[in-house]
Design an enzyme around this catalytic site. Structure first.
Site, PDB file in Angstrom:
ATOM      1  N   ASP A  75      11.145   1.078  12.708  1.00  0.00           N
ATOM      2  CA  ASP A  75      10.396  -0.173  12.561  1.00  0.00           C
ATOM      3  C   ASP A  75       9.112  -0.026  13.369  1.00  0.00           C
ATOM      4  OD1 ASP A  75       9.307  -2.675  12.606  1.00  0.00           O
ATOM      5  OD2 ASP A  75      11.100  -3.712  13.339  1.00  0.00           O
ATOM      6  N   LEU A  76       7.991   0.103  12.682  1.00  0.00           N
ATOM      7  CA  LEU A  76       6.719   0.369  13.359  1.00  0.00           C
ATOM      8  C   LEU A  76       6.175  -0.835  14.115  1.00  0.00           C
ATOM      9  CD1 LEU A  76       5.003   2.614  10.685  1.00  0.00           C
ATOM     10  CD2 LEU A  76       5.685   3.299  12.989  1.00  0.00           C
ATOM     11  N   TYR A 101      -6.300  -9.491   7.423  1.00  0.00           N
ATOM     12  CA  TYR A 101      -5.960  -8.098   7.121  1.00  0.00           C
ATOM     13  C   TYR A 101      -7.194  -7.205   7.220  1.00  0.00           C
ATOM     14  CZ  TYR A 101      -4.857  -4.033   4.212  1.00  0.00           C
ATOM     15  OH  TYR A 101      -4.703  -2.757   3.740  1.00  0.00           O
ATOM     16  N   GLU A 118      -2.279   2.467  -6.425  1.00  0.00           N
ATOM     17  CA  GLU A 118      -1.137   1.741  -6.996  1.00  0.00           C
ATOM     18  C   GLU A 118       0.124   2.021  -6.190  1.00  0.00           C
ATOM     19  OE1 GLU A 118       1.089   1.011 -11.307  1.00  0.00           O
ATOM     20  OE2 GLU A 118      -0.582   2.414 -11.160  1.00  0.00           O
ATOM     21  N   THR A 119       0.491   1.051  -5.378  1.00  0.00           N
ATOM     22  CA  THR A 119       1.685   1.135  -4.537  1.00  0.00           C
ATOM     23  C   THR A 119       2.402  -0.213  -4.594  1.00  0.00           C
ATOM     24  OG1 THR A 119       0.571   0.325  -2.544  1.00  0.00           O
ATOM     25  CG2 THR A 119       0.459   2.704  -2.972  1.00  0.00           C
ATOM     26  N   SER A 179      -8.135   1.153   4.021  1.00  0.00           N
ATOM     27  CA  SER A 179      -7.628   0.319   2.938  1.00  0.00           C
ATOM     28  C   SER A 179      -8.700  -0.193   2.000  1.00  0.00           C
ATOM     29  CB  SER A 179      -6.890  -0.878   3.533  1.00  0.00           C
ATOM     30  OG  SER A 179      -6.418  -1.717   2.515  1.00  0.00           O
TER      31      SER A 179
END
EC number: 1.1.1.270
Length: 211
Positions: A21-22, A128, A164-165, A102
């Site tokens: 868990d980052l 974000y 695409e993820t 991103s």
């Protein structure tokens, strides 16, 4: 499952999954400790994990902001520090730390805008974007510190177009149709394209810094 797929496909090397868990520093440190025990240490660190929650600046929930900070900024910083210390203690002078930045398509024009370099006119990704601006700054700061340390360990920030993820499905978890539409607006990059970019960066000769 992925490790088994790689093996059955005949890919070279071995994929060894490790659950972490980052958003939890203790788990990150435990992961690096396990890597040291099982594989001596880290030569290349690729900080790829990231997420967005639909929390605008004027009405967003603090919990969502904190989650983005923990994963997109703190985890990158912790993993970078631990990877560098692993390289340093083993005299690895040609290691590499790669941060994946991103991109998000603009709802007004359907064009991909780099969240780590511009602010998209969509309120749900403004916080974000701030975390991805941080990744841009952290990578440049890392490059400067590596030079100060007189090491040849390299730092690279890759800022892709829309890939695409499952990212959009996490962002719009209450609206799967909107999430799916994100990847239909343009021809998206695939995970393989990102892997090829990483391989290109890693294969550059020692005198080449790909930023």
């Amino acid at each position: 499952k992925l490790a088994a797929e790689c093996q059955s496909a005949g890919y070279p090397g071995t994929l060894i999954p490790y659950k972490c868990d980052l958003s939890n520093e203790e788990e990150i440190l435990s992961m690096f400790s396990a890597i040291k025990t099982l594989h001596q240490g880290v030569d290349v660190c690729i900080n790829n994990a990231g997420l967005a929650r639909p929390e605008p600046l004027l009405s967003g929930k603090t919990e969502g902001w904190r989650t983005m900070i923990d994963v997109n900024v703190m985890a990158v910083s912790i993993c970078t520090r631990e990877a560098y210390q692993s390289m340093k203690e083993r005299n690895i002078d040609d290691g590499h730390i790669i941060n994946i930045n991103s991109c998000q398509p603009c709802a007004l024009c359907s064009l991909p805008l780099l969240n780590g370099h511009s602010v998209v006119p969509q309120s749900v990704v403004h916080f974000y974007s701030a975390t991805k601006y941080a990744v841009t700054a952290l990578t440049e700061g890392l490059r400067q510190e590596l030079r100060e340390a007189k090491t040849h360990i390299r730092a690279t920030c890759i800022s892709p177009g829309l890939v695409e993820t499952g990212f959009a499905f996490k962002l719009h978890d209450n609206d799967p149709e909107r999430a799916a539409a994100t990847y239909e607006s343009i021809r998206c990059l695939k995970a393989e394209d990102m892997a090829n970019a990483v391989i290109y960066v890693l294969s550059a000769p020692p005198h080449v810094q790909v930023g």
